[in-house]
Design a protein around this motif. Structure first.
Motif, short mmCIF file in Angstrom:
data_model
loop_
_atom_site.label_atom_id
_atom_site.label_comp_id
_atom_site.label_asym_id
_atom_site.label_seq_id
_atom_site.Cartn_x
_atom_site.Cartn_y
_atom_site.Cartn_z
N TYR A 166 77.45 36.56 66.18
CA TYR A 166 77.02 36.42 65.26
C TYR A 166 76.37 37.65 64.66
O TYR A 166 75.96 38.66 65.32
CB TYR A 166 75.90 35.52 65.05
N SER A 167 76.61 37.84 63.08
CA SER A 167 75.80 39.13 62.45
C SER A 167 74.63 38.16 61.89
O SER A 167 74.53 37.14 61.66
CB SER A 167 76.97 39.60 61.69
N PHE A 168 73.66 39.10 61.46
CA PHE A 168 72.41 38.56 61.20
C PHE A 168 72.14 39.35 59.73
O PHE A 168 72.21 40.22 59.49
CB PHE A 168 71.26 39.03 61.87
N GLU A 169 72.25 38.16 58.91
CA GLU A 169 71.46 38.64 57.40
C GLU A 169 69.98 37.98 57.39
O GLU A 169 69.72 36.85 57.80
CB GLU A 169 72.36 37.61 56.69
N LEU A 170 69.16 38.76 56.85
CA LEU A 170 67.75 38.56 57.10
C LEU A 170 67.10 38.27 55.67
O LEU A 170 67.64 39.09 54.57
CB LEU A 170 66.86 39.93 57.68
N SER A 171 66.22 37.33 55.59
CA SER A 171 65.69 36.92 54.33
C SER A 171 64.28 36.62 54.52
O SER A 171 63.71 35.94 55.44
CB SER A 171 66.19 35.62 53.95
N GLN A 172 63.46 37.51 53.64
CA GLN A 172 62.19 37.28 53.72
C GLN A 172 61.44 36.12 53.24
O GLN A 172 61.87 35.37 52.86
CB GLN A 172 61.29 38.73 53.15
N GLY A 173 60.20 35.77 53.58
CA GLY A 173 59.41 34.65 53.23
C GLY A 173 58.27 35.18 52.52
O GLY A 173 58.11 36.17 52.24
N ASN A 174 57.49 34.22 52.20
CA ASN A 174 56.14 34.53 51.39
C ASN A 174 55.11 33.91 52.22
O ASN A 174 55.13 32.73 52.72
CB ASN A 174 56.27 34.02 49.86
N ILE A 175 53.69 34.51 52.06
CA ILE A 175 52.54 33.85 52.53
C ILE A 175 51.66 33.75 51.17
O ILE A 175 51.65 34.75 50.47
CB ILE A 175 51.87 34.78 53.54
N VAL A 176 51.35 32.50 51.00
CA VAL A 176 50.65 32.23 49.81
C VAL A 176 49.14 31.91 50.44
O VAL A 176 48.73 31.23 51.19
CB VAL A 176 50.95 30.76 49.33
N ILE A 177 48.19 33.05 49.87
CA ILE A 177 46.76 32.76 50.46
C ILE A 177 45.98 32.06 49.30
O ILE A 177 46.31 32.45 48.01
CB ILE A 177 46.26 34.15 50.40
N THR A 178 45.34 30.83 49.42
CA THR A 178 44.86 30.13 48.51
C THR A 178 43.31 30.31 48.90
O THR A 178 42.71 30.69 49.55
CB THR A 178 45.14 28.69 48.63
N LYS A 179 42.51 29.76 47.79
CA LYS A 179 41.04 29.98 47.68
C LYS A 179 40.36 29.33 49.19
O LYS A 179 40.73 28.24 49.31
CB LYS A 179 40.50 29.32 46.52
N ALA A 180 39.28 29.87 49.38
CA ALA A 180 38.39 29.16 50.48
C ALA A 180 37.50 28.22 49.88
O ALA A 180 36.82 28.68 48.70
CB ALA A 180 37.82 30.33 51.40
N PRO A 181 37.07 27.22 50.48
CA PRO A 181 36.07 26.22 49.87
C PRO A 181 34.64 26.96 49.95
O PRO A 181 34.35 27.54 51.01
CB PRO A 181 36.07 25.08 50.43
N LEU A 182 33.94 27.06 48.95
CA LEU A 182 32.33 27.39 48.79
C LEU A 182 31.66 26.51 48.15
O LEU A 182 31.92 26.12 46.89
CB LEU A 182 32.27 28.98 48.25
N LYS A 183 30.65 25.83 48.82
CA LYS A 183 29.91 24.87 48.08
C LYS A 183 28.50 25.77 47.74
O LYS A 183 27.95 26.39 48.35
CB LYS A 183 29.44 23.79 49.01
N LEU A 184 27.92 25.39 46.40
CA LEU A 184 26.91 25.97 45.82
C LEU A 184 25.84 24.57 45.79
O LEU A 184 26.24 23.57 45.22
CB LEU A 184 26.89 26.45 44.64
N ILE A 185 24.79 24.72 46.57
CA ILE A 185 23.75 23.48 46.91
C ILE A 185 22.37 24.05 46.04
O ILE A 185 22.02 24.99 46.29
CB ILE A 185 23.62 23.27 48.40
N ALA A 186 22.09 23.02 45.00
CA ALA A 186 20.92 23.36 44.36
C ALA A 186 19.82 22.83 45.23
O ALA A 186 19.95 21.91 45.97
CB ALA A 186 20.92 22.37 42.98
#
Length: 178
Positions: free
Chosen positions: A77-97
């Motif tokens: 086999y020969s290799f053909e390479l394909s990149q992927g992606n990393i999706v960084i989403t927001k972290a949860p932050l609670k504001l408490i009165a």
């Protein structure tokens, strides 16, 4: 007769994680094996090198996961390479009165907030939060004795890296000293 190597596509698997978390172990998938083969029962040995230039402090967004042949080898086999992606989403932050108390006839105290969920050693000043949180209540100086909700004014505080949620507090109006 010449037998050429079969092209094998090696793709960095895309990933998702929250802001402030470490990158997961990156993996790859393979397509193009022949005659029922897979990586375990073919002559393909080694592993690709898979990486991303992201870390815990990388902000929300989509970033490349790069891939190179690393230690991959094969006679068939020969290799053909394909990149992927990393999706960084927001972290949860609670504001408490923070809950407060006052006596009947007095002005409402200043309202304060407690945060739960900062990552990377951040606090309000170092988190990139925009806009000071504002809170309100229906209680006025002449409101009867009892509990009143302390709620957040919507859309005053925003963040690129945190998904904000809000928890109301309670203002307790007590009897004035007699």
């Amino acid at each position: 007769m010449t037998v050429n190597k079969k092209k094998l596509t090696v793709t960095a698997n895309s990933e998702t994680r929250k802001y402030g978390q470490s990158n997961p172990q990156f993996t790859a998938s393979y397509s193009g094996f022949v005659t029922g083969q897979d990586k375990q029962n073919s002559d393909v040995t080694g592993d690709p090198s898979i990486a991303s230039n992201t870390d815990e402090k990388t902000g929300v967004g989509t970033y490349a996961i790069t891939i190179d042949t690393g230690s991959l080898k094969s006679n068939n086999y020969s290799f053909e390479l394909s990149q992927g992606n990393i999706v960084i989403t927001k972290a949860p932050l609670k504001l408490i009165a923070d809950s407060k108390t006052r006596v009947f006839g007095a002005a409402n105290p200043s309202f304060t907030v407690t945060y739960s969920g900062f990552v990377n050693g951040e606090d309000f000043a170092r988190s990139g939060l925009a806009g000071e949180p504002q809170m309100t209540t229906t209680a006025v100086a002449t409101s009867p004795v009892g509990p009143y909700s302390i709620t957040f004014v919507p859309n005053v505080t925003t963040s690129d890296n945190y998904e904000l949620s809000y928890e109301s507090g309670t203002l307790t109006v007590g009897k004035a000293n007699e």
